[in-house]
Design an enzyme around this catalytic site. Structure first.
Site, short mmCIF file in Angstrom:
data_model
loop_
_atom_site.label_atom_id
_atom_site.label_comp_id
_atom_site.label_asym_id
_atom_site.label_seq_id
_atom_site.Cartn_x
_atom_site.Cartn_y
_atom_site.Cartn_z
CB CYS A 18 -2.94 -1.70 9.10
SG CYS A 18 -3.90 -1.84 7.58
CB CYS B 55 -0.95 0.01 1.20
SG CYS B 55 -0.10 0.04 2.78
FE1 FES Z 1 -1.56 0.49 4.44
FE2 FES Z 1 -3.28 0.12 6.44
S1 FES Z 1 -3.71 0.17 4.33
S2 FES Z 1 -1.16 0.37 6.54
#
Ligand code: FES
Length: 147
Positions: free
Chosen positions: A103, A34
């Site tokens: 996360c 991400c």
């Molecule tokens: Fe990247 Fe939560 S979506 S740390």
């Protein structure tokens, strides 16, 4: 997806945010999938983490887990801080939505990275003490970091 009241509280009133200019150890980890980044700063005195702060460019779950993690390790020994798992942080937050579990790993790994940096600055090889630091606990193709 709903966050618990505790998560919402840490989002509204984050603890220990920012940089520590005179930090003894700084750890930075990123979530490759991400692109989120977590930075953790620790101040160490006599083997005890006397101060800790964080900065993150991550989602709400990453933010809340970091905030809670700093509270949980402040005043603890390095050994105890290294034992803190993302599972324990999540429990302290009354849970996270399943798609957000990964996360919380950022906070756990950022603590390890900061301690590793501290040991390195002391001239100590951190690897046997801290172990492997990983940016993401999901195997290729199973990661939901972009959610
Ligand atoms: Fe990247 Fe939560 S979506 S740390």
């Amino acid at each position: 997806m709903a966050y618990s009241e505790k998560v919402m509280d840490h989002l509204a009133n984050p603890r220990n945010v920012g940089e520590l200019p005179d930090a003894d150890g700084i750890g930075e980890v990123g979530n490759a999938k991400c692109g989120d980044i977590m930075k953790m700063y620790i101040k160490v005195n006599d083997g005890v983490i006397t101060d800790v702060t964080f900065k993150t460019f991550g989602c709400g779950a990453a933010f809340a887990t970091s905030s809670m993690a700093t509270e949980l390790i402040k005043g603890k020994t390095i050994e105890d801080a290294l034992k803190l798992t993302n599972q324990a942080v999540m429990e302290a937050l009354d849970g996270l939505p399943p798609v957000k579990v990964h996360c919380s790993v950022l906070a756990e790994q950022a603590i390890k990275a900061a301690v590793a940096d501290y040991y390195t600055r002391q001239g100590i090889d951190p690897t046997p003490l801290v172990g492997k630091i990983s940016d993401c606990d999901h195997e290729e193709g199973h990661c939901s970091c972009s959610l």
